[in-house]
Design an enzyme around this catalytic site. Structure first.
Site, mmCIF file in Angstrom:
data_model
loop_
_atom_site.group_PDB
_atom_site.id
_atom_site.type_symbol
_atom_site.label_atom_id
_atom_site.label_comp_id
_atom_site.label_asym_id
_atom_site.label_seq_id
_atom_site.Cartn_x
_atom_site.Cartn_y
_atom_site.Cartn_z
ATOM 1 N N ARG A 151 11.288 -0.767 7.366
ATOM 2 C CA ARG A 151 12.056 -1.684 8.219
ATOM 3 C C ARG A 151 13.360 -2.100 7.542
ATOM 4 O O ARG A 151 14.372 -2.278 8.171
ATOM 5 C CB ARG A 151 11.216 -2.934 8.518
ATOM 6 C CG ARG A 151 10.533 -2.853 9.868
ATOM 7 C CD ARG A 151 9.884 -4.155 10.216
ATOM 8 N NE ARG A 151 9.175 -4.695 9.052
ATOM 9 C CZ ARG A 151 8.308 -5.693 9.113
ATOM 10 N NH1 ARG A 151 8.055 -6.255 10.241
ATOM 11 N NH2 ARG A 151 7.694 -6.133 8.041
ATOM 12 N N ARG A 152 13.283 -2.273 6.205
ATOM 13 C CA ARG A 152 14.478 -2.743 5.478
ATOM 14 C C ARG A 152 14.945 -1.648 4.516
ATOM 15 O O ARG A 152 14.448 -1.554 3.387
ATOM 16 C CB ARG A 152 14.134 -4.025 4.721
ATOM 17 C CG ARG A 152 14.101 -5.252 5.641
ATOM 18 C CD ARG A 152 13.607 -6.470 4.920
ATOM 19 N NE ARG A 152 12.217 -6.299 4.510
ATOM 20 C CZ ARG A 152 11.680 -6.819 3.413
ATOM 21 N NH1 ARG A 152 12.411 -7.504 2.580
ATOM 22 N NH2 ARG A 152 10.408 -6.623 3.133
ATOM 23 N N VAL A 199 -11.336 -0.029 6.217
ATOM 24 C CA VAL A 199 -12.468 -0.928 5.975
ATOM 25 C C VAL A 199 -12.769 -0.995 4.478
ATOM 26 O O VAL A 199 -13.069 0.021 3.848
ATOM 27 C CB VAL A 199 -13.737 -0.448 6.723
ATOM 28 C CG1 VAL A 199 -14.896 -1.408 6.471
ATOM 29 C CG2 VAL A 199 -13.471 -0.316 8.209
ATOM 30 N N VAL A 220 0.837 -1.208 0.000
ATOM 31 C CA VAL A 220 0.000 0.000 0.000
ATOM 32 C C VAL A 220 0.873 1.260 0.000
ATOM 33 O O VAL A 220 0.676 2.174 -0.809
ATOM 34 C CB VAL A 220 -0.961 0.001 1.217
ATOM 35 C CG1 VAL A 220 -1.775 1.297 1.257
ATOM 36 C CG2 VAL A 220 -1.885 -1.206 1.176
ATOM 37 N N LYS A 248 -13.267 -4.849 11.183
ATOM 38 C CA LYS A 248 -14.000 -3.929 10.300
ATOM 39 C C LYS A 248 -15.436 -3.726 10.811
ATOM 40 O O LYS A 248 -15.966 -2.612 10.754
ATOM 41 C CB LYS A 248 -13.985 -4.471 8.874
ATOM 42 C CG LYS A 248 -12.575 -4.470 8.268
ATOM 43 C CD LYS A 248 -12.497 -5.323 7.012
ATOM 44 C CE LYS A 248 -11.100 -5.290 6.402
ATOM 45 N NZ LYS A 248 -10.897 -6.301 5.356
ATOM 46 N N GLY A 299 -11.000 -1.516 1.702
ATOM 47 C CA GLY A 299 -10.098 -0.959 0.690
ATOM 48 C C GLY A 299 -10.595 0.316 0.035
ATOM 49 O O GLY A 299 -10.768 1.341 0.700
ATOM 50 N N GLU A 334 -10.320 5.869 6.074
ATOM 51 C CA GLU A 334 -11.191 5.258 5.052
ATOM 52 C C GLU A 334 -10.637 3.912 4.584
ATOM 53 O O GLU A 334 -11.397 2.978 4.298
ATOM 54 C CB GLU A 334 -11.310 6.216 3.855
ATOM 55 C CG GLU A 334 -12.257 5.775 2.766
ATOM 56 C CD GLU A 334 -13.693 5.735 3.244
ATOM 57 O OE1 GLU A 334 -14.284 6.782 3.467
ATOM 58 O OE2 GLU A 334 -14.236 4.617 3.378
HETATM 59 N N1 HSE Z 1 -7.090 -9.641 3.938
HETATM 60 C C1 HSE Z 1 -8.157 -8.731 3.681
HETATM 61 C C2 HSE Z 1 -9.106 -9.342 2.684
HETATM 62 C C3 HSE Z 1 -7.719 -7.406 3.139
HETATM 63 O O1 HSE Z 1 -8.903 -10.467 2.216
HETATM 64 O O2 HSE Z 1 -10.093 -8.699 2.375
HETATM 65 C C4 HSE Z 1 -7.210 -6.496 4.183
HETATM 66 O O3 HSE Z 1 -8.177 -6.240 5.158
#
Ligand code: HSE
Length: 430
Positions: A48-49, A134, A17, A207, A136, A131
Site C-alpha cells: 500500500r505504501r 490457523v 508476515v 479459526k 501460525g 496453513e
Molecule cells: N491475533 C492473533 C492472536 C494472531 O493473538 O493469536 C493472528 O490470528
C-alpha cells in the site's frame, strides 16, 4: 533433476508476515530450490505504501497495483498476506483466473468464503493452501486434511488465539483482573491497540470455522460458530476455577455429536482441569488437541502468531504448491462431502459452573435445586459460603444441554431469593 526456469511468486502484502516470507525466500533460496526441484523467484510485491523502505526487496519489484500483478499471466503462485475480505477475495479469484495457485494466511476470508474460493481453485485446476490461517506456525491444516484423512475426527479443542491466552495466563498466575492483564498485553505488544477481534473471540471463531470444516468434511462458516469473548472473566472466576482444580482458557471447540449426525463449533471461555494438556499452554502460545477414532488423542503446540512463525507456515505451503505445480498436479481441495448439519449452541452438551448470590435462609438451597431439576439439569456439586444473611452458592452440573442450562438460569434469575447470577462458565476437557 533441477528445472532451471524459476517458478514466479507474487507477494501481496509486505507487513510483518510478508516481509519475513520475502526474507526467507531470499536467504533460503538454494535450499528451497533443491526441495522444490526448481528455483523460486519473487516476481513482484504489492504494497500500500511504496515509499516505505523494505530491506532486501529490490525497489523495482514493489508495486501498488496488486491487480495488475496477479493478472500478469506468468505468475505461478500468489501469496496473499494482506488479510481482510476485500480486496483479498477479488485478488485471489483473479489469481486463479490467470493461472496462479494461491497460498493465503487469511482466516477471516477463508472462514467466510472458503467454499467459493475452493470452487474457484478447482474450476481453474489450481491449489488453495492456507496453513498459516490457523495457529501460525503450528502444522494443523495439513495434518487434519492429509495425515488424518483416513481417520474419523470427533473433536478439536484448541487455544487458537495467543493474545487472549496471554491475558488469561496473566490473570491466572498473578490474580490480576481483565483490564490490568490486557494493559500489560498491550504494553508488551501482544494485544493490538484495538483488541476487539481477539478478546471478543472473532479471530478464534474464524479459526474454529476453518478447523471444523476440514475435520468434519463439512462446510462450516463463521456464522455457524457460536462466539463469546473473554472480557467478562474475572479474578473471582479464576479463584473458583482453582478451587475446582481448573484454570480458564478461551477455547475453540469443534465437536461431532454423539450420534455422529451433526456437528457444533463454538468459542467461549471455559474451565479446564489442570491435568488437561491445554491447561499448561502458557503465555501467547497456541495448542490444539484433536481426538479421533483411530489415532486417539493428539496435541499440536507452538507459536500461533508473529511474522517469522507465520511465514514458516506460508513457506511450507509455498513449497507444497510449487511441487504440485512442477508435477502438473494439485493437492487436496475442499472436502465437504459429509455435509453434516451444524447444530445451534442450544444443542451443545457440556458441564457448567454457576455462581449465584443468594439469601442465606431456610429453603433457598431447595428452591434453587428444584429449578435445576425442573429443567432436567442434574447437579454434581454444590458449595455454599455464607456471610451476614447473604451467601454465595456455587453449583457444578453434570452434562446438560446449553438450552436446558439457559432455561435454568432464566428461572433462577426470577427467584426472589437469588440476588444475582455472578458467573456462568462451561467446564470442558474432562
Ligand atoms: N491475533 C492473533 C492472536 C494472531 O493473538 O493469536 C493472528 O490470528
Amino acid at each position: 533433476m533441477m528445472r532451471t526456469r524459476p517458478l514466479k511468486v507474487a507477494l501481496l502484502g509486505c507487513g510483518v508476515v510478508g516481509s519475513e516470507v520475502a526474507r526467507i525466500m531470499t536467504t533460503h533460496a538454494d535450499d528451497l530450490a533443491q526441495r522444490i526441484g526448481a528455483p523460486v523467484e519473487l516476481a513482484g510485491v504489492a504494497v500500500r505504501r511504496p515509499s516505505k523502505v523494505r530491506e532486501g526487496i529490490p525497489a523495482d519489484l514493489v508495486t501498488t497495483d496488486a491487480t495488475a500483478l496477479v493478472k500478469r499471466g506468468d505468475i505461478d503462485v500468489v501469496v496473499e498476506v494482506i488479510g481482510g475480505i476485500e480486496p483479498a477475495r477479488t485478488l485471489i479469484t483473479t489469481a486463479f483466473e490467470h493461472g496462479a495457485s494461491v497460498v493465503s494466511a487469511n482466516k477471516a476470508l477463508l472462514a467466510q468464503d472458503g467454499a467459493a474460493l475452493h470452487a474457484a481453485a478447482e474450476e481453474h485446476g489450481r491449489d488453495l493452501y492456507y496453513e498459516a490461517a490457523v495457529a501460525g506456525a503450528i502444522p494443523l491444516i495439513r495434518p487434519l486434511r492429509e495425515s488424518l484423512a483416513g481417520d474419523k475426527v470427533n473433536r478439536v479443542l484448541g487455544i487458537v488465539n495467543g493474545t487472549t491466552n496471554f491475558i488469561l495466563d496473566k490473570m491466572d498466575s498473578t490474580g490480576a483482573g481483565y483490564q490490568e492483564a490486557l494493559d500489560e498485553a498491550t504494553a508488551l505488544g501482544y494485544a493490538e491497540a484495538d483488541p476487539t477481534a481477539d478478546v471478543e473471540g472473532f479471530d478464534a471463531a474464524a479459526k474454529a470455522a476453518i478447523l471444523a470444516g476440514i475435520a468434519f468434511h463439512t462446510r462450516v462458516r463463521l456464522d455457524d460458530v457460536y462466539r463469546e469473548g473473554m472480557t467478562e472473566v474475572t479474578a473471582a472466576d479464576f479463584r473458583s476455577a482453582k478451587e475446582m482444580g481448573c484454570t480458564i482458557k478461551l477455547l475453540a471447540i469443534c465437536e461431532r455429536a454423539a450420534d455422529g449426525g451433526s456437528v457444533t463449533a463454538r468459542v467461549h471461555p471455559a474451565m479446564i482441569p489442570l491435568s488437561h494438556p491445554l491447561a499448561s499452554v502458557r503465555g501467547a502460545y497456541n495448542a490444539v488437541f484433536v481426538e479421533s477414532d483411530a489415532a486417539g488423542q493428539l496435541m499440536f503446540y507452538g507459536p500461533g502468531a508473529g511474522g517469522s512463525p507465520t511465514a514458516s507456515a506460508v513457506l511450507g505451503d509455498l513449497v507444497a504448491v510449487c511441487r504440485n505445480r512442477l508435477n502438473g498436479a494439485t493437492g487436496p481441495g475442499e472436502s465437504a462431502y459429509a455435509a453434516l448439519p451444524v447444530s445451534p449452541m442450544g444443542e451443545v452438551v457440556t458441564r457448567y459452573h454457576i455462581s449465584l448470590d443468594v439469601a442465606d435462609k431456610p429453603g433457598v438451597l431447595a428452591q434453587v435445586a428444584t429449578v435445576f431439576a425442573e429443567h432436567g439439569v442434574s447437579i454434581d456439586t454444590v458449595r455454599q459460603q455464607g456471610k451476614d444473611g447473604e451467601a454465595s452458592l456455587v453449583v457444578v452440573t453434570h452434562r446438560a444441554s446449553d438450552a436446558s442450562l439457559s432455561g435454568t438460569v432464566e428461572a433462577l434469575r426470577k427467584l426472589d431469593t437469588v440476588r444475582g447470577v455472578a458467573s456462568i462458565m462451561r467446564v470442558e476437557g474432562e
